[in-house]
Design a protein around this motif. Structure first.
Motif, PDB file in Angstrom:
ATOM      1  N   ARG A  39      21.354  -9.106 -19.180  1.00 34.50           N
ATOM      2  CA  ARG A  39      20.857  -8.994 -20.552  1.00 34.50           C
ATOM      3  C   ARG A  39      22.118  -8.896 -21.412  1.00 34.50           C
ATOM      4  NH1 ARG A  39      17.540  -4.014 -23.268  1.00 34.50           N
ATOM      5  NH2 ARG A  39      19.451  -2.966 -22.639  1.00 34.50           N
ATOM      6  N   LEU A  40      22.300  -9.850 -22.305  1.00 31.62           N
ATOM      7  CA  LEU A  40      23.536  -9.967 -23.068  1.00 31.62           C
ATOM      8  C   LEU A  40      23.424  -9.211 -24.387  1.00 31.62           C
ATOM      9  CD1 LEU A  40      26.318 -11.338 -22.922  1.00 31.62           C
ATOM     10  CD2 LEU A  40      25.334 -13.235 -24.221  1.00 31.62           C
ATOM     11  N   LEU A  41      24.420  -8.348 -24.630  1.00 32.02           N
ATOM     12  CA  LEU A  41      24.501  -7.568 -25.866  1.00 32.02           C
ATOM     13  C   LEU A  41      25.891  -7.758 -26.464  1.00 32.02           C
ATOM     14  CD1 LEU A  41      23.001  -4.523 -24.110  1.00 32.02           C
ATOM     15  CD2 LEU A  41      21.948  -5.475 -26.147  1.00 32.02           C
ATOM     16  N   ALA A  42      26.009  -7.572 -27.769  1.00 30.09           N
ATOM     17  CA  ALA A  42      27.304  -7.645 -28.443  1.00 30.09           C
ATOM     18  C   ALA A  42      27.458  -6.413 -29.326  1.00 30.09           C
ATOM     19  CB  ALA A  42      27.403  -8.918 -29.278  1.00 30.09           C
ATOM     20  N   LEU A  78      24.800  -2.840 -32.191  1.00 30.27           N
ATOM     21  CA  LEU A  78      24.620  -3.438 -30.879  1.00 30.27           C
ATOM     22  C   LEU A  78      23.487  -4.435 -31.054  1.00 30.27           C
ATOM     23  CD1 LEU A  78      25.646  -3.165 -27.947  1.00 30.27           C
ATOM     24  CD2 LEU A  78      23.854  -1.479 -27.578  1.00 30.27           C
ATOM     25  N   GLN A  79      23.751  -5.689 -30.737  1.00 28.24           N
ATOM     26  CA  GLN A  79      22.739  -6.720 -30.985  1.00 28.24           C
ATOM     27  C   GLN A  79      22.571  -7.642 -29.794  1.00 28.24           C
ATOM     28  OE1 GLN A  79      23.554  -9.850 -33.758  1.00 28.24           O
ATOM     29  NE2 GLN A  79      25.738  -9.829 -33.376  1.00 28.24           N
ATOM     30  N   LEU A  85      19.396 -10.834 -32.943  1.00 25.45           N
ATOM     31  CA  LEU A  85      18.449  -9.758 -33.203  1.00 25.45           C
ATOM     32  C   LEU A  85      19.150  -8.413 -33.020  1.00 25.45           C
ATOM     33  CD1 LEU A  85      15.381  -9.127 -33.659  1.00 25.45           C
ATOM     34  CD2 LEU A  85      15.176  -9.059 -31.182  1.00 25.45           C
ATOM     35  N   PRO A  86      19.117  -7.553 -34.043  1.00 27.50           N
ATOM     36  CA  PRO A  86      19.717  -6.224 -33.869  1.00 27.50           C
ATOM     37  C   PRO A  86      18.958  -5.439 -32.812  1.00 27.50           C
ATOM     38  CG  PRO A  86      19.079  -6.611 -36.165  1.00 27.50           C
ATOM     39  CD  PRO A  86      18.538  -7.740 -35.358  1.00 27.50           C
ATOM     40  N   PHE A  87      19.683  -4.680 -32.008  1.00 24.76           N
ATOM     41  CA  PHE A  87      19.072  -3.815 -30.998  1.00 24.76           C
ATOM     42  C   PHE A  87      19.163  -2.361 -31.455  1.00 24.76           C
ATOM     43  CE2 PHE A  87      19.678  -1.622 -26.731  1.00 24.76           C
ATOM     44  CZ  PHE A  87      18.329  -1.542 -26.478  1.00 24.76           C
ATOM     45  N   ARG A  88      20.353  -1.928 -31.773  1.00 21.71           N
ATOM     46  CA  ARG A  88      20.586  -0.581 -32.296  1.00 21.71           C
ATOM     47  C   ARG A  88      21.723  -0.673 -33.310  1.00 21.71           C
ATOM     48  NH1 ARG A  88      21.042   2.171 -26.485  1.00 21.71           N
ATOM     49  NH2 ARG A  88      18.837   2.295 -26.026  1.00 21.71           N
ATOM     50  N   TYR A  89      21.682   0.206 -34.287  1.00 17.85           N
ATOM     51  CA  TYR A  89      22.797   0.282 -35.216  1.00 17.85           C
ATOM     52  C   TYR A  89      22.871   1.691 -35.771  1.00 17.85           C
ATOM     53  CZ  TYR A  89      19.753   0.361 -39.281  1.00 17.85           C
ATOM     54  OH  TYR A  89      18.818   0.727 -40.200  1.00 17.85           O
ATOM     55  N   LEU A 114      25.289  -6.724 -19.960  1.00 19.62           N
ATOM     56  CA  LEU A 114      26.649  -7.199 -20.194  1.00 19.62           C
ATOM     57  C   LEU A 114      26.916  -7.066 -21.680  1.00 19.62           C
ATOM     58  CD1 LEU A 114      29.326  -8.565 -19.445  1.00 19.62           C
ATOM     59  CD2 LEU A 114      28.143 -10.774 -19.587  1.00 19.62           C
ATOM     60  N   VAL A 115      27.860  -6.190 -22.030  1.00 17.55           N
ATOM     61  CA  VAL A 115      28.171  -5.908 -23.425  1.00 17.55           C
ATOM     62  C   VAL A 115      29.463  -6.620 -23.810  1.00 17.55           C
ATOM     63  CG1 VAL A 115      28.592  -4.119 -25.151  1.00 17.55           C
ATOM     64  CG2 VAL A 115      27.093  -3.640 -23.203  1.00 17.55           C
ATOM     65  N   LEU A 116      29.386  -7.508 -24.794  1.00 24.08           N
ATOM     66  CA  LEU A 116      30.573  -8.152 -25.348  1.00 24.08           C
ATOM     67  C   LEU A 116      31.100  -7.243 -26.445  1.00 24.08           C
ATOM     68  CD1 LEU A 116      29.082 -11.746 -25.743  1.00 24.08           C
ATOM     69  CD2 LEU A 116      30.273 -10.765 -23.759  1.00 24.08           C
ATOM     70  N   MET A 117      32.368  -6.853 -26.336  1.00 24.72           N
ATOM     71  CA  MET A 117      32.947  -5.913 -27.298  1.00 24.72           C
ATOM     72  C   MET A 117      34.077  -6.555 -28.072  1.00 24.72           C
ATOM     73  SD  MET A 117      33.365  -2.359 -25.292  1.00 24.72           S
ATOM     74  CE  MET A 117      32.290  -1.864 -23.972  1.00 24.72           C
ATOM     75  N   ASP A 118      34.147  -6.216 -29.339  1.00 21.70           N
ATOM     76  CA  ASP A 118      35.278  -6.597 -30.166  1.00 21.70           C
ATOM     77  C   ASP A 118      36.513  -5.861 -29.647  1.00 21.70           C
ATOM     78  OD1 ASP A 118      36.896  -5.710 -32.839  1.00 21.70           O
ATOM     79  OD2 ASP A 118      36.077  -7.731 -33.014  1.00 21.70           O
ATOM     80  N   GLN A 119      37.690  -6.427 -29.824  1.00 22.91           N
ATOM     81  CA  GLN A 119      38.919  -5.842 -29.283  1.00 22.91           C
ATOM     82  C   GLN A 119      39.171  -4.430 -29.808  1.00 22.91           C
ATOM     83  OE1 GLN A 119      42.467  -8.062 -30.117  1.00 22.91           O
ATOM     84  NE2 GLN A 119      43.581  -7.135 -28.442  1.00 22.91           N
TER      85      GLN A 119
END
Length: 174
Positions: A39-42, A78-79, A85-89, A114-119
Motif C-alpha cells: 500500500r503506497l503512501l507519501a 500522509l497521502q 487522496l489525503p490519508f492523514r494530515y 511503503l512510505v515515500l518520504m521527502d528528504q
C-alpha cells in the motif's frame, strides 16, 4: 444556502467526513492504492499562509517574509499518491518540526505499507518507527549519510547498512 451552512460547520466535521470517505475508498478501491504488494503512501510537509489575524499569529506563529510578519502554520500530510487522496494530515504550529508531526501521522501504519518520504524527513527515529510497524520506507539519500554495502543486488542496486552517529544514541534514541 449550502455555502452559508457549510461555513457554520466545525472543522472537526469536515475532518471526520474526510476520514469516512478515505476508509470507504480503501474498502472499495484498495487495489488503486497499491504498488505491487505494497500500500503506497507519501509523506510531505509545507507551510501554509493563513489570514494575518492576531489570534492566528499567536496560535500558529509567524514567519518574517520581507517587511511584514505573516501568520503561517505547518502542515504535514500522509497521502495515497496513486489516487491523490489525503490519508492523514495535521496542521500545527511553526515551532514544532515536521519530523515530530510526521511521527504522529506514521503511528498505525499497516504491515507492508511503503512510505515515500521527502528528504527532509531523514531521521533515524522515523526509520525505526516505520520498521517497528513492519512497514517500509523509501527516501532520497542524505549527503551526510555514510553507508556500508552489505550485498550487491544488481547493476546500481545494493543492500546497505547505515548506523547513525553516536550523538543520536547519547540522546536516547533507539
Amino acid at each position: 444556502a449550502f455555502v452559508q451552512a457549510r461555513q457554520r460547520m466545525p472543522l472537526s466535521f469536515w475532518v471526520a467526513l474526510l476520514m469516512v470517505l478515505v476508509e470507504r475508498f480503501q474498502q472499495q478501491h484498495g487495489k488503486q492504492l497499491r504498488w505491487g504488494e505494497f500500500r503506497l503512501l507519501a509523506l510531505d510537509g509545507t507551510t501554509v499562509n493563513l489570514p494575518n489575524w492576531k489570534a492566528l499569529r499567536e496560535h500558529f506563529g509567524s514567519a518574517k517574509n520581507g517587511k511584514s510578519w505573516r501568520a503561517q502554520a505547518r502542515m504535514v500530510m500522509l497521502q495515497f499518491p496513486l489516487a491523490r487522496l489525503p490519508f492523514r494530515y495535521e496542521l500545527g504550529t511553526l515551532a514544532e518540526g515536521e519530523r515530530a508531526v510526521a511521527s504522529r501521522l506514521l503511528a498505525g501504519l499497516c504491515r507492508n505499507d511503503l512510505v515515500l518520504m521527502d528528504q527532509g524527513f531523514w531521521s533515524y527515529r522515523l526509520f525505526w518507527q516505520v520498521d517497528q510497524q513492519q512497514a517500509y520506507f523509501a527516501i532520497r539519500r542524505s549527503a551526510q549519510a555514510h553507508f556500508r554495502t552489505v550485498a550487491k543486488l544488481g547493476p546500481k542496486d545494493r543492500l546497505v547498512e547505515w548506523r547513525p552517529s553516536d550523538s543520536r544514541q547519547r540522546r536516547g534514541l533507539p
